[in-house]
Design a protein around this motif. Structure first.
Motif, PDB file in Angstrom:
ATOM      1  N   PHE A 130       0.848  -1.190   0.000  1.00 18.63           N
ATOM      2  CA  PHE A 130       0.000   0.000   0.000  1.00 18.63           C
ATOM      3  C   PHE A 130       0.880   1.235   0.000  1.00 18.63           C
ATOM      4  CE2 PHE A 130      -1.923   3.512   2.314  1.00 18.63           C
ATOM      5  CZ  PHE A 130      -3.160   3.655   1.695  1.00 18.63           C
ATOM      6  N   LYS A 131       0.445   2.243  -0.739  1.00 19.28           N
ATOM      7  CA  LYS A 131       1.114   3.528  -0.710  1.00 19.28           C
ATOM      8  C   LYS A 131       0.056   4.613  -0.711  1.00 19.28           C
ATOM      9  CE  LYS A 131       5.079   5.953  -2.676  1.00 19.28           C
ATOM     10  NZ  LYS A 131       6.136   5.950  -3.713  1.00 19.28           N
ATOM     11  N   GLY A 132       0.128   5.493   0.287  1.00 16.10           N
ATOM     12  CA  GLY A 132      -0.888   6.525   0.379  1.00 16.10           C
ATOM     13  C   GLY A 132      -0.690   7.401   1.597  1.00 16.10           C
ATOM     14  N   THR A 133      -1.804   7.779   2.238  1.00 12.32           N
ATOM     15  CA  THR A 133      -1.787   8.711   3.362  1.00 12.32           C
ATOM     16  C   THR A 133      -2.613   8.147   4.502  1.00 12.32           C
ATOM     17  OG1 THR A 133      -1.689  10.530   1.773  1.00 12.32           O
ATOM     18  CG2 THR A 133      -2.231  11.105   4.041  1.00 12.32           C
ATOM     19  N   HIS A 134      -2.134   8.356   5.726  1.00 13.63           N
ATOM     20  CA  HIS A 134      -2.908   7.931   6.894  1.00 13.63           C
ATOM     21  C   HIS A 134      -3.018   9.076   7.896  1.00 13.63           C
ATOM     22  CE1 HIS A 134       0.620   6.529   9.752  1.00 13.63           C
ATOM     23  NE2 HIS A 134       0.736   7.776   9.382  1.00 13.63           N
ATOM     24  N   PHE A 135      -3.956   8.916   8.846  1.00 10.60           N
ATOM     25  CA  PHE A 135      -3.985   9.816   9.994  1.00 10.60           C
ATOM     26  C   PHE A 135      -3.760   8.986  11.257  1.00 10.60           C
ATOM     27  CE2 PHE A 135      -8.597   9.025   9.200  1.00 10.60           C
ATOM     28  CZ  PHE A 135      -8.976   8.467  10.410  1.00 10.60           C
ATOM     29  N   VAL A 136      -3.154   9.628  12.244  1.00  6.46           N
ATOM     30  CA  VAL A 136      -2.763   8.956  13.487  1.00  6.46           C
ATOM     31  C   VAL A 136      -3.537   9.558  14.653  1.00  6.46           C
ATOM     32  CG1 VAL A 136      -0.833   8.346  14.999  1.00  6.46           C
ATOM     33  CG2 VAL A 136      -0.457   8.609  12.537  1.00  6.46           C
ATOM     34  N   GLU A 137      -4.077   8.697  15.500  1.00  4.29           N
ATOM     35  CA  GLU A 137      -4.813   9.123  16.680  1.00  4.29           C
ATOM     36  C   GLU A 137      -4.191   8.525  17.935  1.00  4.29           C
ATOM     37  OE1 GLU A 137      -9.342   9.762  15.345  1.00  4.29           O
ATOM     38  OE2 GLU A 137      -8.682   7.682  15.190  1.00  4.29           O
ATOM     39  N   CYS A 138      -4.324   9.223  19.054  1.00  7.41           N
ATOM     40  CA  CYS A 138      -3.813   8.739  20.341  1.00  7.41           C
ATOM     41  C   CYS A 138      -4.803   7.753  20.952  1.00  7.41           C
ATOM     42  CB  CYS A 138      -3.607   9.895  21.309  1.00  7.41           C
ATOM     43  SG  CYS A 138      -2.514  11.181  20.699  1.00  7.41           S
ATOM     44  N   THR A 139      -4.272   6.752  21.643  1.00  8.65           N
ATOM     45  CA  THR A 139      -5.128   5.786  22.326  1.00  8.65           C
ATOM     46  C   THR A 139      -4.997   5.847  23.835  1.00  8.65           C
ATOM     47  OG1 THR A 139      -3.410   4.077  22.116  1.00  8.65           O
ATOM     48  CG2 THR A 139      -5.084   4.173  20.381  1.00  8.65           C
ATOM     49  N   ASP A 140      -4.016   6.595  24.344  1.00  5.98           N
ATOM     50  CA  ASP A 140      -3.843   6.669  25.794  1.00  5.98           C
ATOM     51  C   ASP A 140      -4.736   7.763  26.379  1.00  5.98           C
ATOM     52  OD1 ASP A 140      -2.058   8.352  24.310  1.00  5.98           O
ATOM     53  OD2 ASP A 140      -1.199   8.979  26.217  1.00  5.98           O
ATOM     54  N   VAL A 141      -5.303   7.480  27.544  1.00  8.04           N
ATOM     55  CA  VAL A 141      -6.252   8.382  28.188  1.00  8.04           C
ATOM     56  C   VAL A 141      -5.580   9.683  28.603  1.00  8.04           C
ATOM     57  CG1 VAL A 141      -7.823   8.659  30.144  1.00  8.04           C
ATOM     58  CG2 VAL A 141      -7.646   6.453  28.976  1.00  8.04           C
ATOM     59  N   ALA A 142      -4.334   9.599  29.059  1.00  9.26           N
ATOM     60  CA  ALA A 142      -3.641  10.785  29.578  1.00  9.26           C
ATOM     61  C   ALA A 142      -3.560  11.887  28.526  1.00  9.26           C
ATOM     62  CB  ALA A 142      -2.244  10.409  30.048  1.00  9.26           C
ATOM     63  N   ARG A 143      -3.106  11.538  27.337  1.00  6.07           N
ATOM     64  CA  ARG A 143      -2.990  12.556  26.285  1.00  6.07           C
ATOM     65  C   ARG A 143      -4.360  12.975  25.755  1.00  6.07           C
ATOM     66  NH1 ARG A 143       1.216  10.643  21.819  1.00  6.07           N
ATOM     67  NH2 ARG A 143       0.191   8.656  22.206  1.00  6.07           N
ATOM     68  N   SER A 148      -4.532  20.752  26.796  1.00  6.91           N
ATOM     69  CA  SER A 148      -3.889  21.355  25.624  1.00  6.91           C
ATOM     70  C   SER A 148      -4.173  20.570  24.352  1.00  6.91           C
ATOM     71  CB  SER A 148      -2.375  21.435  25.842  1.00  6.91           C
ATOM     72  OG  SER A 148      -1.820  20.122  25.968  1.00  6.91           O
ATOM     73  N   LYS A 149      -4.782  19.383  24.510  1.00  8.79           N
ATOM     74  CA  LYS A 149      -5.188  18.528  23.394  1.00  8.79           C
ATOM     75  C   LYS A 149      -4.067  18.292  22.384  1.00  8.79           C
ATOM     76  CE  LYS A 149     -10.118  19.129  23.747  1.00  8.79           C
ATOM     77  NZ  LYS A 149     -11.393  19.293  23.048  1.00  8.79           N
ATOM     78  N   PRO A 150      -2.947  17.737  22.804  1.00  8.09           N
ATOM     79  CA  PRO A 150      -1.855  17.467  21.858  1.00  8.09           C
ATOM     80  C   PRO A 150      -2.215  16.412  20.824  1.00  8.09           C
ATOM     81  CG  PRO A 150      -1.445  16.373  23.950  1.00  8.09           C
ATOM     82  CD  PRO A 150      -2.656  17.233  24.157  1.00  8.09           C
ATOM     83  N   CYS A 151      -3.289  15.660  21.096  1.00  7.09           N
ATOM     84  CA  CYS A 151      -3.696  14.618  20.163  1.00  7.09           C
ATOM     85  C   CYS A 151      -4.605  15.143  19.060  1.00  7.09           C
ATOM     86  CB  CYS A 151      -4.405  13.491  20.912  1.00  7.09           C
ATOM     87  SG  CYS A 151      -3.292  12.532  21.944  1.00  7.09           S
ATOM     88  N   GLU A 152      -4.975  16.403  19.116  1.00 10.51           N
ATOM     89  CA  GLU A 152      -5.848  16.984  18.099  1.00 10.51           C
ATOM     90  C   GLU A 152      -5.166  18.202  17.476  1.00 10.51           C
ATOM     91  OE1 GLU A 152      -9.646  17.711  19.818  1.00 10.51           O
ATOM     92  OE2 GLU A 152     -10.035  15.605  20.263  1.00 10.51           O
ATOM     93  N   LYS A 153      -4.083  17.934  16.791  1.00 11.05           N
ATOM     94  CA  LYS A 153      -3.278  19.013  16.213  1.00 11.05           C
ATOM     95  C   LYS A 153      -3.686  19.370  14.785  1.00 11.05           C
ATOM     96  CE  LYS A 153       0.957  17.914  18.791  1.00 11.05           C
ATOM     97  NZ  LYS A 153       2.380  17.529  18.670  1.00 11.05           N
ATOM     98  N   VAL A 154      -4.147  18.360  14.042  1.00 12.92           N
ATOM     99  CA  VAL A 154      -4.359  18.535  12.599  1.00 12.92           C
ATOM    100  C   VAL A 154      -5.805  18.226  12.243  1.00 12.92           C
ATOM    101  CG1 VAL A 154      -3.624  17.820  10.295  1.00 12.92           C
ATOM    102  CG2 VAL A 154      -1.981  17.821  12.180  1.00 12.92           C
ATOM    103  N   GLU A 155      -6.414  19.104  11.450  1.00 13.31           N
ATOM    104  CA  GLU A 155      -7.765  18.850  10.951  1.00 13.31           C
ATOM    105  C   GLU A 155      -7.656  18.136   9.602  1.00 13.31           C
ATOM    106  OE1 GLU A 155     -12.119  20.838  10.834  1.00 13.31           O
ATOM    107  OE2 GLU A 155     -10.429  21.850  11.797  1.00 13.31           O
ATOM    108  N   THR A 156      -8.331  16.987   9.488  1.00 11.22           N
ATOM    109  CA  THR A 156      -8.197  16.173   8.279  1.00 11.22           C
ATOM    110  C   THR A 156      -9.037  16.683   7.119  1.00 11.22           C
ATOM    111  OG1 THR A 156      -9.996  14.684   8.936  1.00 11.22           O
ATOM    112  CG2 THR A 156      -7.756  14.127   9.671  1.00 11.22           C
TER     113      THR A 156
END
Length: 298
Positions: A243-256, A261-269
């Motif tokens: 596969f070659k393309g684009t993905h988005f990454v999300e946090c799974t840990d509760v702390a973040r 400051s929501k470091p896990c929500e930096k980029v709007e897709t």
């Protein structure tokens, strides 16, 4: 003679190692899977879907980690969640929308260009357009007359009901009078713009892929949503795909996830309203592995 034996055993060892390494070569954006406890593939009962799962550690209730926890509990001990394994795992599923040829050989390899995420986005856009059409039809419908008719009809129905209660009208006569009162209003409604507005259903007629990659050590999950999946070979023993393309990454840990400051929500897709993620990037995936388990449910 001794040197010949050493050379022979070295060749055998090298060949064995090469065979073992060839049995599993799975990489996700530069991260290579270690020898995995779970490598499972299934074909759906309709012959239209396939799924592939690989996990470095078997985290299921039948896996060694679950058995270890059960043993500790029987001993009256508790386990430290920090001691839990942190495997890489990857799941891949394909919905062909029609029965696909099996096995897939290299000369008839398959390419799928639409992700399940993309299909969901297209369906949302389609449904929004249908809602907008309906709203437009409502705005074009003159309901002022209907409201007036409704009020007068309600008053007449009350009079008819009272006459029926007083025994001056039979139930059948009362029903006929009520039907005669409401029929003109129903005719007006049936001929209105809104009632003649045709609606359509979204047609899922494209083959789609759905990929999920988990990095337990990094507490992230990644979903490729744009790009092409190429299936080079697929049979009861082996899958070769990339596969070659684009993905988005999300946090799974509760702390973040709960950090103000929501470091896990930096980029709007831009895929869905207010959909923000940890990051978006171009990636590549390589799958070339034999299976430990294969289910043909057709």
């Amino acid at each position: 003679m001794r040197n010949s034996k050493v050379t022979f055993f070295a060749i055998v060892l090298f060949s064995t190692l090469m065979m073992l390494s060839a049995q599993q070569n799975v990489t996700y954006n530069g991260k290579t899977f270690k020898p995995a406890e779970v490598i499972e593939t299934q074909i759906g009962n309709s012959g239209e879907t396939l799924s592939f799962t690989i996990s470095e550690i078997d985290m299921s209730p039948n896996g060694d980690w679950a058995k270890k926890i059960s043993e500790l509990q029987r001993q009256g001990k508790t386990y430290n969640p920090k001691d839990a394994p942190r495997p890489l795992y990857l799941s891949l599923s394909v919905d062909f929308k029609r029965r696909f040829k099996f096995p897939i050989a290299e000369e008839d390899s398959v390419s799928i260009n639409v992700s399940y995420v993309k299909e969901s986005m297209l369906e949302n856009e389609f449904n929004e357009e249908e809602v907008n059409k309906m709203n437009s039809a409502v705005s074009k419908t003159d309901i002022s007359g209907l409201k007036s008719d409704k009020k007068s009809v309600e008053e007449e129905v009350k009079k008819i009901s009272k006459l029926m209660q007083e025994g001056k009208l039979s139930p059948d006569e009362a029903m006929k009078k009520i039907e005669a009162l409401t029929q003109p209003m129903l005719n007006t409604l049936e001929n209105s713009v809104i009632m003649n507005q045709e609606t359509e259903e979204f047609k899922e007629n494209r083959s789609t892929y759905n990929i999920l990659f988990g990095d337990s050590a990094g507490n992230t999950e990644s979903i490729p949503y744009k790009g092409t999946l190429h299936i080079i070979e697929f049979n009861s023993k082996r899958l070769r795909a990339y596969f070659k393309g684009t993905h988005f990454v999300e946090c799974t840990d509760v702390a973040r996830a709960n950090d103000k400051s929501k470091p896990c929500e930096k980029v709007e897709t831009g895929l869905f309203p207010n959909h923000k993620v940890f990051r978006v990037e171009d990636i590549s995936i390589t799958i070339d592995t034999n299976f430990k388990t294969f289910y043909d449910n057709r």
